[in-house]
Design a protein around this motif. Structure first.
Motif, PDB file in Angstrom:
ATOM      1  N   PHE A 151      42.398   6.118  55.242  1.00 32.66           N
ATOM      2  CA  PHE A 151      43.800   7.593  55.008  1.00 32.66           C
ATOM      3  C   PHE A 151      43.771   8.350  54.095  1.00 32.66           C
ATOM      4  O   PHE A 151      44.839   7.596  53.022  1.00 32.66           O
ATOM      5  CB  PHE A 151      45.020   6.915  56.133  1.00 32.66           C
ATOM      6  N   LEU A 203      50.189  -2.627  63.852  1.00 36.25           N
ATOM      7  CA  LEU A 203      50.205  -2.034  65.345  1.00 36.25           C
ATOM      8  C   LEU A 203      50.369  -3.162  65.579  1.00 36.25           C
ATOM      9  O   LEU A 203      49.635  -2.979  66.344  1.00 36.25           O
ATOM     10  CB  LEU A 203      48.272  -1.213  65.208  1.00 36.25           C
ATOM     11  N   ARG A 204      49.819  -4.677  65.165  1.00 31.82           N
ATOM     12  CA  ARG A 204      49.525  -5.713  65.165  1.00 31.82           C
ATOM     13  C   ARG A 204      50.853  -6.539  65.482  1.00 31.82           C
ATOM     14  O   ARG A 204      51.121  -8.255  65.768  1.00 31.82           O
ATOM     15  CB  ARG A 204      49.068  -6.557  65.170  1.00 31.82           C
ATOM     16  N   ILE A 257      37.316  -4.809  67.878  1.00 34.43           N
ATOM     17  CA  ILE A 257      36.329  -4.733  66.883  1.00 34.43           C
ATOM     18  C   ILE A 257      37.119  -3.981  65.902  1.00 34.43           C
ATOM     19  O   ILE A 257      37.582  -2.430  65.781  1.00 34.43           O
ATOM     20  CB  ILE A 257      35.670  -3.453  67.586  1.00 34.43           C
ATOM     21  N   ALA A 298      41.228   4.779  63.433  1.00 31.89           N
ATOM     22  CA  ALA A 298      42.583   4.007  63.784  1.00 31.89           C
ATOM     23  C   ALA A 298      42.056   3.487  65.538  1.00 31.89           C
ATOM     24  O   ALA A 298      43.042   3.169  64.937  1.00 31.89           O
ATOM     25  CB  ALA A 298      43.665   5.822  64.087  1.00 31.89           C
ATOM     26  N   TYR A 315      47.378  -0.607  57.842  1.00 33.19           N
ATOM     27  CA  TYR A 315      47.439  -0.092  58.846  1.00 33.19           C
ATOM     28  C   TYR A 315      47.241  -0.604  60.729  1.00 33.19           C
ATOM     29  O   TYR A 315      47.918  -1.426  61.774  1.00 33.19           O
ATOM     30  CB  TYR A 315      47.007   0.984  59.274  1.00 33.19           C
ATOM     31  N   HIS A 349      40.537   0.701  71.578  1.00 32.95           N
ATOM     32  CA  HIS A 349      42.455  -0.160  70.601  1.00 32.95           C
ATOM     33  C   HIS A 349      41.786  -1.150  71.584  1.00 32.95           C
ATOM     34  O   HIS A 349      43.137  -2.134  70.583  1.00 32.95           O
ATOM     35  CB  HIS A 349      43.241   0.752  70.794  1.00 32.95           C
ATOM     36  N   SER A 376      39.455   2.936  66.413  1.00 37.21           N
ATOM     37  CA  SER A 376      39.490   1.278  66.459  1.00 37.21           C
ATOM     38  C   SER A 376      40.660   0.104  65.819  1.00 37.21           C
ATOM     39  O   SER A 376      39.313  -0.864  65.983  1.00 37.21           O
ATOM     40  CB  SER A 376      37.942   1.101  65.563  1.00 37.21           C
ATOM     41  N   LEU A 377      40.918   0.384  65.160  1.00 39.77           N
ATOM     42  CA  LEU A 377      42.489  -0.070  64.697  1.00 39.77           C
ATOM     43  C   LEU A 377      42.948  -1.055  65.348  1.00 39.77           C
ATOM     44  O   LEU A 377      43.949  -1.689  65.123  1.00 39.77           O
ATOM     45  CB  LEU A 377      42.370  -0.149  63.131  1.00 39.77           C
ATOM     46  N   GLY A 378      43.053  -0.155  66.330  1.00 39.30           N
ATOM     47  CA  GLY A 378      44.128  -0.993  67.112  1.00 39.30           C
ATOM     48  C   GLY A 378      45.557   0.084  68.362  1.00 39.30           C
ATOM     49  O   GLY A 378      45.940  -0.048  68.504  1.00 39.30           O
TER      50      GLY A 378
END
Lengths: 365, 265
Positions: A94, A109-110, A84, B169, A105, A80, B171-173
């Motif tokens: 999902f 998270l960012r 990448i 999930a 998603y 994470h 890999s998405l951060g």
């Protein structure tokens, strides 16, 4: 090669190894991927290509070696923190989220704000040609649409590298070919450094700037699709990329000889290998009546006996036993003009191989 | 598909099935009418109807204290056993370490070990650890008994879940915990709720271990029922049993209905 996006980074892989007990899944692999390049890792199953991809993504920990994105070593970073994007073989969307929530998603998270999130989801949906799908359930999507959404989710946060693990293997043949071109077009627009894994050589040749071929954990050759096809490093690659027949040749003071026939070769330097083989691509051989074409400086002519003729639609595949005993395949295009030279099984034929098409490969990889 | 066997030919199967269902349900349900009896002793059929045994239950400290102990213990067990059991099921599902089989067998062992054996063992351990007659002791003991149920339920839940989603999930951060909480957990939530309810019911119904390790003011409902049965048999027991039946069956039924409705929509 396409122009790289300003955020695209080169990838440097050096001396990377992964062992499972005594088994060397990836064995001392080194190569570089330029910023914005589309590189495909190609190889049979068990060749180490997927393990290599998992090490790039951070899901597998190498026993030795280094992976740098730009000037940053990432080998110790968890997935994470690598920034990448990754598209998985089964897409792994999902199911408890809508299409829009799936794509948003990584943005959530960012801590991207709601308005910008919605805007970016809309833009990326336009990009993958699924505008207006944000509210759909995942279960309502077809295989091709799922593939696009998985891709959209992997690129929406503008990762520095995009990884794809057999991205098209779950699709049927026709859709696969459409998506190959679409993914390539998308890559050309975004200029993202992209590393894809496949066992499908045609997919690799169609999409990539360069292809890295793996065999038993080792990098066998990394080259552009045309170099890989025209100048394979060894028999393994020549066999794996396209069709080929191989006939053993002998080294003599006059040059390389097949049977008692001196060969006219494209590249004199090709004679350096230990166990030289003449690589014969079926489409580069033409069939003529015996004695119709004379052997000269520009071409090689081999005599033999046609053994079988198989109709394959756009072409015919003809099996010919050469007089020294080796069997080779010849592909003849299915045009009326070629029909005059089409032998029946059991007829004698001559095969013509033009000098620029005559390439020597080594038997060992 | 159309069957060649007629309903008449299968009559014996229907009768057998009905008998089995009857044997399963009747002993359970027989206490319900008995609890509303007007008689002074347990009798079936009841000679008349009244609510006096329920009144009796709610007016006696003995029963109310025990009911609170049981509820408190069951809630505590539900939380601890569900957390520990889910974590164990997850790591056994995802991990590739050597001792997986051994750990699974150890955690599931209380299912196979006779309860009386477990109870005696716990009694001696608790006696030296000072955990006898404490809520904490009860929760730990019940967690031991409930973990196999959570483990089995959650293992089944994780098996039908595609673990690569968690990798995506990450890999998405998302870090591992975020990935688990936002992607995995919502998709195994029905297993999780079932596991939690099972843990609650296992604790709430538990008799053997409770008889050994609980006592005094920290006696469970089941222990008090046993003691009461030994001394005098009055229909309060039937009233308590009926209340326990309601607590044990209503939440799972509600959950099942909610799940069905969700699937239909």
């Amino acid at each position: 090669m396409t122009s790289a996006a300003p955020t695209a980074l080169p990838v440097y892989i050096s001396a990377l190894s992964k062992y499972y007990g005594a088994f060397r899944a990836v064995d001392d692999v080194s190569f570089e991927i330029a910023a914005g390049e589309f590189l495909t890792l190609l190889g049979p199953s068990g060749s180490g290509k997927t393990t290599l991809l998992m090490m790039l993504a951070g899901f597998a920990r190498p026993n030795a070696g280094s992976v740098r994105l730009g000037d940053r070593e990432v080998i110790h970073l968890p997935p994470h923190k690598r920034d990448i994007g990754m598209v998985f073989q089964n897409y792994a969307l999902f199911p408890h989220m809508s299409v829009g929530e799936n794509i948003a998603y990584p943005l959530k998270l960012r801590s991207v704000g709601r308005a910008e999130r919605e805007e970016r989801v809309r833009r990326v949906l336009d990009l993958v040609q699924l505008s207006g799908y944000a509210e759909r359930r995942i279960t309502e999507l077809s295989g091709g649409q799922r593939q696009r959404i998985a891709l959209a989710r992997a690129i929406v946060f503008e990762p520095r590298i995009l990884l794809m693990d057999e991205p098209l293997s779950a699709l049927d043949k026709q859709l696969r070919e459409t998506m190959q071109i679409e993914i390539r077009r998308l890559h050309d627009r975004l200029g993202m450094t992209t590393i894809s894994v496949t066992h499908d050589q045609r997919e690799a040749l169609t999409m990539s700037d360069r292809v890295a071929v793996f065999s038993r954990g080792r990098l066998a050759q990394v080259a552009t699709p045309s170099d890989l096809y025209e100048k394979p490093a060894n028999r393994f690659i020549a066999d794996f990329i396209g069709e080929s027949s191989f006939i053993p040749v002998r080294r003599t003071p006059e040059g390389l000889v097949y049977g008692d026939q001196l060969l006219r070769l494209a590249d004199a330097g090709d004679g350096a290998q230990a166990d030289p083989l003449l690589m014969l691509r079926p489409e580069r051989l033409s069939i003529v009546r015996p004695g119709q074409v004379a052997c000269d400086e520009k071409r090689n002519v081999f005599s033999g006996l046609a053994q079988s003729v198989v109709f394959q639609g756009e072409s015919l595949l003809i099996e010919v036993r050469l007089d020294p005993g080796d069997v080779v395949l010849v592909r003849q295009s299915n045009r009326a003009g070629e029909a005059a030279n089409r032998p029946g099984a059991g007829e004698r034929v001559d095969l013509v191989l033009d000098r620029p098409d005559a390439r020597i490969v080594s038997a060992e990889g | 598909m159309e069957s060649h066997v007629t309903h008449k030919q299968r009559l014996w199967l229907y009768i057998l099935t009905a008998l089995i269902l009857l044997f399963l349900v009747v002993p359970t349900l027989i206490v319900v009418p008995m609890s509303f009896s007007s008689a002074n002793s347990l009798a079936f059929p009841p000679p008349g109807w009244s609510l006096r045994w329920y009144q009796n239950f709610f007016e006696q400290d003995k029963w109310l204290t025990a009911a609170l102990v049981s509820l408190r213990t069951a809630f505590g067990t539900m939380i601890v056993a569900t957390t520990v059991g889910t974590a164990a099921a997850y790591s056994l599902h995802v991990g590739k370490f050597a001792l997986r089989g051994t750990i699974y067998a150890t955690l599931a062992a209380p299912l196979a070990i006779p309860a009386i054996l477990l109870a005696i063992g716990l009694f001696f351990v608790y006696a030296s650890a000072g955990l006898l007659n404490t809520t904490a002791g009860l929760i730990i003991a019940h967690t031991l008994v409930a973990i196999p149920f959570v483990l089995i339920t959650m293992t089944a839940g994780f098996k039908s879940y595609d673990m690569s989603q968690e990798m995506v999930a990450r890999s998405l951060g998302a870090n591992r915990l975020t990935a688990f909480l936002t992607v995995t957990l919502p998709q195994v939530k029905f297993s999780l709720i079932s596991a939690a309810l099972l843990a609650f019911i296992v604790s709430f119904d538990e008799v053997v271990v409770s008889v050994f390790v609980s006592g005094g003011d920290v006696s469970t409902l089941t222990k008090v029922m046993f003691q009461t049965l030994r001394d005098d048999i009055d229909p309060t027991i039937a009233a308590v049993s009926t209340l326990m039946l309601v607590i044990a069956t209503v939440p799972p039924l509600v959950l099942q209905l909610a799940a069905n409705r969700k699937r239909e929509s």
